[in-house]
Design an enzyme around this catalytic site. Structure first.
Site, PDB file in Angstrom:
ATOM      1  N   GLU A  30     -29.659  39.092   7.458  1.00 39.94           N
ATOM      2  CA  GLU A  30     -30.566  40.186   7.761  1.00 39.94           C
ATOM      3  C   GLU A  30     -30.869  40.866   6.425  1.00 39.94           C
ATOM      4  O   GLU A  30     -29.938  41.199   5.687  1.00 39.94           O
ATOM      5  CB  GLU A  30     -29.877  41.168   8.722  1.00 39.94           C
ATOM      6  CG  GLU A  30     -30.843  42.188   9.243  1.00 39.94           C
ATOM      7  CD  GLU A  30     -30.198  43.202  10.182  1.00 39.94           C
ATOM      8  OE1 GLU A  30     -29.058  42.991  10.630  1.00 39.94           O
ATOM      9  OE2 GLU A  30     -30.874  44.221  10.437  1.00 39.94           O
ATOM     10  N   ARG A 256     -14.688  34.812   9.300  1.00 38.22           N
ATOM     11  CA  ARG A 256     -15.246  35.560   8.170  1.00 38.22           C
ATOM     12  C   ARG A 256     -14.303  35.449   6.990  1.00 38.22           C
ATOM     13  O   ARG A 256     -13.099  35.314   7.159  1.00 38.22           O
ATOM     14  CB  ARG A 256     -15.334  37.045   8.516  1.00 38.22           C
ATOM     15  CG  ARG A 256     -16.365  37.439   9.491  1.00 38.22           C
ATOM     16  CD  ARG A 256     -16.274  38.929   9.761  1.00 38.22           C
ATOM     17  NE  ARG A 256     -17.011  39.703   8.779  1.00 38.22           N
ATOM     18  CZ  ARG A 256     -18.324  39.908   8.848  1.00 38.22           C
ATOM     19  NH1 ARG A 256     -19.023  39.399   9.846  1.00 38.22           N
ATOM     20  NH2 ARG A 256     -18.936  40.609   7.934  1.00 38.22           N
ATOM     21  N   LYS A 266     -21.886  45.256   4.850  1.00 39.65           N
ATOM     22  CA  LYS A 266     -23.066  45.730   4.118  1.00 39.65           C
ATOM     23  C   LYS A 266     -23.248  47.230   4.277  1.00 39.65           C
ATOM     24  O   LYS A 266     -23.683  47.919   3.367  1.00 39.65           O
ATOM     25  CB  LYS A 266     -24.315  44.994   4.603  1.00 39.65           C
ATOM     26  CG  LYS A 266     -24.492  43.651   3.925  1.00 39.65           C
ATOM     27  CD  LYS A 266     -25.821  43.020   4.258  1.00 39.65           C
ATOM     28  CE  LYS A 266     -25.771  42.378   5.629  1.00 39.65           C
ATOM     29  NZ  LYS A 266     -26.965  41.590   5.950  1.00 39.65           N
TER      30      LYS A 266
HETATM   31  P1  ATP Z   1     -22.381  42.717   7.477  1.00 44.90           P
HETATM   32  O1  ATP Z   1     -21.417  42.914   8.601  1.00 44.90           O
HETATM   33  O2  ATP Z   1     -21.786  42.810   6.116  1.00 44.90           O
HETATM   34  O3  ATP Z   1     -23.637  43.501   7.614  1.00 44.90           O
HETATM   35  P2  ATP Z   1     -23.635  40.532   8.657  1.00 44.90           P
HETATM   36  O4  ATP Z   1     -22.826  39.518   9.358  1.00 44.90           O
HETATM   37  O5  ATP Z   1     -24.375  41.500   9.475  1.00 44.90           O
HETATM   38  O6  ATP Z   1     -22.750  41.205   7.561  1.00 44.90           O
HETATM   39  P3  ATP Z   1     -25.839  38.939   7.986  1.00 44.90           P
HETATM   40  O7  ATP Z   1     -26.882  39.218   6.980  1.00 44.90           O
HETATM   41  O8  ATP Z   1     -26.215  39.010   9.398  1.00 44.90           O
HETATM   42  O9  ATP Z   1     -24.642  39.905   7.660  1.00 44.90           O
HETATM   43  O10 ATP Z   1     -25.105  37.577   7.672  1.00 44.90           O
HETATM   44  C1  ATP Z   1     -25.729  36.362   7.432  1.00 44.90           C
HETATM   45  C2  ATP Z   1     -24.739  35.262   7.696  1.00 44.90           C
HETATM   46  O11 ATP Z   1     -23.597  35.421   6.866  1.00 44.90           O
HETATM   47  C3  ATP Z   1     -24.253  35.285   9.131  1.00 44.90           C
HETATM   48  O12 ATP Z   1     -24.225  33.949   9.582  1.00 44.90           O
HETATM   49  C4  ATP Z   1     -22.890  35.875   9.035  1.00 44.90           C
HETATM   50  O13 ATP Z   1     -22.083  35.420  10.067  1.00 44.90           O
HETATM   51  C5  ATP Z   1     -22.428  35.407   7.653  1.00 44.90           C
HETATM   52  N1  ATP Z   1     -21.440  36.319   7.087  1.00 44.90           N
HETATM   53  C6  ATP Z   1     -21.556  37.649   6.901  1.00 44.90           C
HETATM   54  N2  ATP Z   1     -20.427  38.177   6.409  1.00 44.90           N
HETATM   55  C7  ATP Z   1     -19.553  37.152   6.264  1.00 44.90           C
HETATM   56  C8  ATP Z   1     -18.197  37.033   5.810  1.00 44.90           C
HETATM   57  N3  ATP Z   1     -17.519  38.095   5.396  1.00 44.90           N
HETATM   58  N4  ATP Z   1     -17.631  35.816   5.807  1.00 44.90           N
HETATM   59  C9  ATP Z   1     -18.316  34.734   6.211  1.00 44.90           C
HETATM   60  N5  ATP Z   1     -19.580  34.773   6.652  1.00 44.90           N
HETATM   61  C10 ATP Z   1     -20.203  35.961   6.689  1.00 44.90           C
HETATM   62 MG    MG Z   2     -25.682  40.775  11.003  1.00 48.13          MG
END
Ligand code: ATP
Ligand code: MG
Length: 553
Positions: A30, A256, A266
């Site tokens: 995102e 994760r 984020k």
């Molecule tokens: P945040 O919680 O930091 O906002 P998010 O999961 O909302 O992270 P996205 O931009 O939606 O962030 O993530 C893009 C991809 O990266 C998704 O497939 C998500 O599952 C993966 N991802 C995000 N954070 C991690 C992490 N700490 N370890 C592994 N994969 C991750």
């Molecule tokens: Mg997300």
């Protein structure tokens, strides 16, 4: 090899012919922040699986929330993925599918599988119930299809206020899985979208966009993190009720990546930037990829670390020291060695021929002969580290003190004779004599010294600044004690040294390049445009392998 349970699923699908041996993945960020080290794991998994099976991986922006998204983030994400060493087959946007998603939503309404609910958000969420707590059906749940269709069209046309109505899927209000209790598909939200502008005033929710985008693009294996396990039945439910252009994609979840002393949400990272706790998304103490790059982490080290930890199914927190050991291993291979004095103290060699300068050819990288040598000037006035001299040496101090002989790296043996002090009694210079017979650093009579020190020639040294970093969060698990990570901030995570003196070859070091300052650690020359101040070097990591030490404990 790590990541096998996903690879096993792909192999099984290939054997069963599920996707005609096609393998397609996507990385779906995102655009509401910068990518961090956790994303590197997802990127390595998404691109890695595609590569391994001769498939393709697209970058898809999951841009369904106009309020928090921005092109600044889109651009940084594209740049970060390339920097990590991956090239998306193409760049797509969920917002490109808003039209198709809308059409499909109408199809679900027509099929009696979605309805417009006019209750407010609080009511809807209260009616959802909970574990062991039954859900309550909305009074609008069984309204006529034609009525929902009409209202949904008018929602899109902008006839209703923000938040006044939603479109919900009609799944099962008694499901044990809360995600299945008539989830919201669309909400009314007048927000300017970074790509579609003001075309839409209804926006799809994550669950009504993600699987659909996968299906539109022809994704076969849709990897995400474990918190989406509960969403999988809904992912499947939606897709099972739509006419898909390709075979139905499959959601697979992995753990994760979390690191000690680090937050990787984020929202939290944005908070650190907004509150001025760090200087920006690329502050070298941040776990973002822009920050790690600026700090000098090689992309190859991050990739090697992600491959090493693999794709697993249980959440766990890795030691930051383990990541650093990959960084150190890579830098040991590639970084040129240089001499830099961070806290200078003058060393005057009284028996050096006045005005004479000698040049030593010094090996750039003992790990790689192809890196050759450079000329390092030596003269009668040098700088050494303040810490390398003690007027009154404490026990076990083997560096320079009055009467003691040490080696100046690659040059000569010198013996300290006396010091100069200012009126306040501070040492301003150390005097020494050198032994001309020890050129190159070894004595012909075989006498030994206990210490080898780095130095720079005062007349040739260039001014520099060095930023030394400690953990941004002192606690291994930030926020574990109080629930608030900020309570665990390390107040001394940055030490900026402004009066450093470094060897002249460092003027040629390119912005962003990492060198080893002998005895001090790996340092990255700042990659920002020069600003008139002396060049800034960020300490990437120290030289000591703290990971090996931790494992011995
Ligand atoms: P945040 O919680 O930091 O906002 P998010 O999961 O909302 O992270 P996205 O931009 O939606 O962030 O993530 C893009 C991809 O990266 C998704 O497939 C998500 O599952 C993966 N991802 C995000 N954070 C991690 C992490 N700490 N370890 C592994 N994969 C991750
Ligand atoms: Mg997300």
């Amino acid at each position: 090899m790590a990541g096998d349970f996903i690879a096993d699923a792909v192999v099984a699908d290939n054997e069963a012919g599920t996707y005609s041996s096609r393998v397609q993945t996507r990385f779906p960020p995102e655009p509401n922040g910068y990518l961090h080290i956790g994303h590197a794991k997802a990127i390595t998994a998404d691109f890695g699986i595609a590569e391994r099976f001769g498939g393709i991986c697209k970058l898809r922006f999951d841009d369904t929330n106009p309020d928090t998204e921005d092109v600044e983030y889109v651009d940084s994400i594209i740049a970060d993925i390339r920097w990590l060493g991956f090239e998306p087959e193409s760049v797509c946007y969920a917002s490109d599918y808003f039209g198709k998603l809308y059409e499909w939503a109408e199809d679900l309404i027509q099929a009696g599988l979605a309805y417009v609910d006019e209750q407010d958000g609080e009511t809807i969420s209260a009616q959802r119930g909970g574990f062991g707590k039954p859900g309550i059906e909305s009074p609008y749940r069984d309204r006529p299809i034609a009525e929902s269709l009409d209202l949904f069209r008018r929602m899109r046309a902008g006839e209703f206020a923000d938040g006044s109505k939603v479109l919900r899927a009609k799944v099962d209000m008694q499901s044990e899985n809360m995600e299945m209790r008539d989830p919201v598909m669309y909400r009314i939200r007048r927000g300017h979208h970074h790509r579609t502008g003001d075309t839409w005033c209804i926006y799809p929710m994550y669950d009504w966009a993600h699987g659909q985008s996968d299906a539109i693009e022809g994704v076969t294996h849709s990897m995400c993190t474990l918190e989406f396990v509960n969403h999988r039945p809904l992912y499947d439910w939606f897709l099972e009720h739509l006419e898909l252009p390709f075979e139905k994609p499959k959601q697979l979840e992995f753990a994760r990546l979390e690191l000690t002393h680090t937050v990787t949400s984020k929202r939290r990272l944005l908070g650190l930037v907004r509150d001025g706790i760090v200087s920006g998304w690329d502050d070298p103490r941040m776990p973002t990829l822009v920050a790690l790059r600026r700090r000098g982490y090689p992309a190859a080290a991050i990739r090697a670390f992600c491959t090493h930890i693999g794709i697993n199914k249980t959440n766990s927190r890795h030691s930051i020291e383990e990541l650093e050991s990959f960084v150190r291993a890579e830098l040991n291979r590639v970084a040129q060695r240089r001499m830099a004095v961070l806290k200078p103290l003058q060393l005057v060699i009284d028996n050096w021929p006045a005005g004479e300068v000698e040049y030593f050819e010094v090996t750039n990288n003992p790990e790689n002969a192809a890196d050759g040598t450079r000329s390092v000037p030596f003269s009668g006035t040098l700088y050494i580290e303040q810490d390398d001299f003690a007027e009154v040496p404490p026990p076990k101090f083997f560096r320079l003190s009055i009467g003691r002989e040490v080696r100046l790296r690659g040059a000569y043996l010198v013996r300290a004779t006396h010091v100069d002090k200012d009126d306040a009694g501070n040492i301003i210079a150390v005097h020494a004599t050198y032994d001309p017979a020890t050129k190159g650093g070894d004595a012909p009579d075989g006498r030994k010294v206990k210490s080898t020190m780095h130095w720079v020639s005062a007349a040739h040294a260039i001014d520099a600044q060095a930023a030394l970093y400690d953990r941004l969060f002192a606690a291994e698990v930030p926020g574990e004690r109080t629930g608030e990570p900020l309570d665990d901030l390390n107040p001394a995570s940055l030490e900026l040294l402004t009066g450093c003196k470094v060897e002249p070859a460092l003027t040629e070091t390119a912005p962003g390049e990492v060198v080893q300052f002998e005895r001090l650690g790996y340092f990255a020359k700042d990659n920002r445009p020069v600003d008139g101040n002396p060049p800034l070097f960020h300490r990437t990591v120290g030289l000591r392998d703290e990971w090996a030490k931790l494992q011995k404990k």
